[in-house]
Design a protein around this motif. Structure first.
Motif, mmCIF file in Angstrom:
data_model
loop_
_atom_site.group_PDB
_atom_site.id
_atom_site.type_symbol
_atom_site.label_atom_id
_atom_site.label_comp_id
_atom_site.label_asym_id
_atom_site.label_seq_id
_atom_site.Cartn_x
_atom_site.Cartn_y
_atom_site.Cartn_z
ATOM 1 N N GLN A 146 0.807 -1.211 0.000
ATOM 2 C CA GLN A 146 0.000 0.000 0.000
ATOM 3 C C GLN A 146 0.845 1.268 0.000
ATOM 4 O OE1 GLN A 146 -2.022 -1.364 3.514
ATOM 5 N NE2 GLN A 146 -3.972 -1.482 2.428
ATOM 6 N N ALA A 147 2.017 1.208 0.615
ATOM 7 C CA ALA A 147 2.844 2.406 0.696
ATOM 8 C C ALA A 147 4.263 2.015 1.097
ATOM 9 C CB ALA A 147 2.274 3.391 1.714
ATOM 10 N N VAL A 148 5.188 2.947 0.889
ATOM 11 C CA VAL A 148 6.540 2.812 1.422
ATOM 12 C C VAL A 148 6.807 4.050 2.261
ATOM 13 C CG1 VAL A 148 7.571 1.329 -0.312
ATOM 14 C CG2 VAL A 148 7.458 3.780 -0.718
ATOM 15 N N ALA A 149 7.663 3.889 3.250
ATOM 16 C CA ALA A 149 7.949 5.009 4.134
ATOM 17 C C ALA A 149 9.344 4.849 4.708
ATOM 18 C CB ALA A 149 6.914 5.083 5.257
ATOM 19 N N VAL A 150 9.904 5.949 5.175
ATOM 20 C CA VAL A 150 11.224 5.947 5.797
ATOM 21 C C VAL A 150 11.120 6.663 7.136
ATOM 22 C CG1 VAL A 150 13.573 6.841 5.627
ATOM 23 C CG2 VAL A 150 12.467 5.878 3.616
ATOM 24 N N THR A 151 11.717 6.042 8.162
ATOM 25 C CA THR A 151 11.760 6.656 9.489
ATOM 26 C C THR A 151 13.204 6.670 9.968
ATOM 27 O OG1 THR A 151 11.431 4.520 10.566
ATOM 28 C CG2 THR A 151 9.448 5.810 10.074
ATOM 29 N N LEU A 152 13.430 7.340 11.079
ATOM 30 C CA LEU A 152 14.756 7.375 11.705
ATOM 31 C C LEU A 152 14.741 6.432 12.898
ATOM 32 C CD1 LEU A 152 17.515 8.738 11.549
ATOM 33 C CD2 LEU A 152 16.640 10.492 13.093
ATOM 34 N N GLU A 153 15.669 5.495 12.905
ATOM 35 C CA GLU A 153 15.675 4.440 13.920
ATOM 36 C C GLU A 153 17.062 4.311 14.540
ATOM 37 O OE1 GLU A 153 12.930 3.081 14.733
ATOM 38 O OE2 GLU A 153 11.688 3.642 13.016
ATOM 39 N N PRO A 154 17.166 3.524 15.607
ATOM 40 C CA PRO A 154 18.503 3.162 16.102
ATOM 41 C C PRO A 154 19.275 2.432 15.020
ATOM 42 C CG PRO A 154 16.813 2.558 17.693
ATOM 43 C CD PRO A 154 16.091 2.992 16.451
ATOM 44 N N ARG A 155 20.586 2.461 15.092
ATOM 45 C CA ARG A 155 21.434 2.030 13.994
ATOM 46 C C ARG A 155 21.135 0.624 13.496
ATOM 47 N NH1 ARG A 155 27.415 4.056 12.697
ATOM 48 N NH2 ARG A 155 27.780 2.790 10.854
ATOM 49 N N GLY A 156 20.804 -0.302 14.328
ATOM 50 C CA GLY A 156 20.529 -1.666 13.880
ATOM 51 C C GLY A 156 19.138 -1.860 13.316
ATOM 52 N N GLY A 157 18.321 -0.825 13.324
ATOM 53 C CA GLY A 157 16.961 -0.950 12.826
ATOM 54 C C GLY A 157 15.994 -1.311 13.938
ATOM 55 N N SER A 158 14.714 -1.234 13.622
ATOM 56 C CA SER A 158 13.673 -1.536 14.598
ATOM 57 C C SER A 158 12.657 -2.491 13.991
ATOM 58 C CB SER A 158 12.938 -0.247 15.013
ATOM 59 O OG SER A 158 13.814 0.663 15.604
ATOM 60 N N ALA A 159 11.937 -3.134 14.880
ATOM 61 C CA ALA A 159 10.875 -4.032 14.420
ATOM 62 C C ALA A 159 9.590 -3.269 14.145
ATOM 63 C CB ALA A 159 10.625 -5.114 15.462
#
Lengths: 252, 196
Positions: A225-238
């Motif tokens: 449905q969509a793509v998005a980008v967020t800012l997370e801790p370096r290893g990524g988030s669930a």
């Protein structure tokens, strides 16, 4: 004007002609003023019909389209999506250089066998890299490739693009003019599938705020449905950390 | 429809990548194109995807626009209609899904927020266009209006229309021919000269 000509005009304005037939019709239009006048007038009338029920576009659509114009003057380095021409020139120059070197060394093979074997090994390594780049170029040139541009929800105008293929589901991500982030942070891509954000790659901006990810895992199933980008801790988030920085609808 | 010469100048400005040219083009035509796309594909998300792709194509191919093949509006409409019909065909559906559930964007959806409202002149233009088009369609006999809608908004060929309506192909062709001729006559004052 007879009915056959009018039928042909109708087929042209309704897009029923094949490309060859349309080209032939348009060639006839250039020499037949009456035909051209009627055909263009009918096309304009249909355009009026088409535009008669306007529907306000969303702001995200507006931002997405206006992002085509690129970052405003004075912004960070201009967005540099993968320059295919540069790759092609470099690839062919590397092939030419490799061939020339091999020929020169073959002439002195008797006196420097060890050096020749080392160069052959280097040539093979370059050939493998070129093959990988050719594969990338083939991916980018594939007509089924779809590019989705995400626009910033914040005042700045970085450029984030996702180049996706549907079958098989593969994607590449390219970004430019991303704002710098902390050493312990990373941008993370999300695919919204059936209403749920699924995590994908993380990436950090390099020089000029650029980032490139050639192998972006995509969800195997579900409605994208969509793509998005967020800012997370370096290893990524669930799960994504709001706010969403960049996004684009996919509309499956 | 906006002044044809103004539109051609605008496309030329897009070719030269003049700042703001694309903004003006978008603000002038996005709503109309979005309405067209929505009428064909049946939902807001797909319609906006079609419109986005149309403007991306306009951006990259502005240099190929030729005034002797029609107005800028007709150029954009043709691209939008083609993409929208391709999308519908790719989905395997042959008729507009009037039952399609609209994807409603909630306040937490970052991808769907309102666009700036059209300016007064554009609103007046849109109203005038809608009034004239509705009047022109109302003047068509129902059978001519029906084939026009099937052909234009659902992308059916005249052969397919004949099959669907269980009507001879010759009859369908006549109806289409007459409908287009009447539409052209009724909307003549709005249709600018496409060539200079």
């Amino acid at each position: 004007m007879n009915d056959a000509q009018r039928d042909l005009i109708a087929a042209w304005v309704l897009g029923e002609l094949s490309p060859e037939e349309a080209a032939a019709f348009e060639a006839a239009m250039r020499t037949d003023a009456a035909l051209r006048s009627e055909a263009l007038a009918q096309r304009e009338a249909l355009a009026e019909l088409a535009l008669a029920e306007p529907r306000a576009p969303s702001r995200s659509l507006r931002d997405r389209v206006l992002a085509l114009e690129g970052p405003p003057p004075g912004a960070a380095d201009a967005a540099e999506v993968i320059p295919i021409a540069w790759y092609r020139r470099t690839a062919w120059l590397a092939v030419a250089a490799t061939v020339a070197l091999t020929i020169a060394l073959a002439a002195t093979w008797r006196s420097s066998q060890r050096q020749y074997r080392a160069v052959v090994a280097a040539r093979d390594s370059i050939a493998a890299e070129l093959a990988a780049r050719d594969s990338l170029l083939a991916e980018l040139a594939d007509p089924s490739l779809r590019t989705v541009t995400m626009v910033a929800n914040a005042p700045a105008r970085p450029l984030v693009q996702l180049m996706m293929r549907r079958d098989p589901r593969r994607a590449m991500l390219s970004a430019a003019a991303l704002p710098p982030i902390g050493d312990d942070q990373a941008y993370q891509l999300w695919f919204v599938v059936d209403g749920t954000p699924q995590p994908s790659v993380t990436f950090r901006p390099g020089g000029g705020g650029r980032a490139l990810s050639l192998e972006v895992p995509m969800p195997e199933s579900g409605k994208l449905q969509a793509v998005a980008v967020t800012l997370e801790p370096r290893g990524g988030s669930a799960t994504p950390t709001l706010p969403v920085l960049y996004s684009a609808p996919l509309g499956e | 429809m906006n002044d044809a010469a103004s539109d051609r100048d605008l496309v030329a400005a897009v070719v030269r990548r003049e700042p703001g040219a694309m903004t003006t083009l978008f603000d002038r035509y996005a709503a109309g194109l979005n309405g067209l796309a929505h009428r064909i594909v049946g939902n807001a998300a797909d319609a906006e995807e079609v419109v986005a792709e149309t403007f991306a194509q306009a951006w990259s191919q502005a240099g190929r626009y030729r005034a002797d093949r029609g107005s800028v509006a007709a150029w954009l409409v043709t691209m939008t209609r083609s993409r929208a019909l391709d999308l519908v065909r790719a989905r395997g559906r042959r008729q507009r899904s009037s039952e399609a559930v609209e994807r409603e964007a909630g306040p937490s959806d970052p991808v769907a927020m309102g666009s700036p409202p059209p300016d007064t002149d554009q609103r007046a233009l849109d109203h005038e266009r809608r009034t004239r088009v509705q009047a022109a369609l109302a003047d068509l006999p129902e059978e001519q209006r029906e084939v026009l809608v099937l052909a234009y908004f659902q992308g059916l060929s005249q052969s397919e229309i004949a099959e669907r309506l269980d009507t001879p192909l010759g009859t369908v062709k006549t109806r289409v021919r007459l409908a287009l001729g009447k539409l052209r006559g009724a909307l003549r004052p709005l249709a600018p000269e496409a060539t200079r």
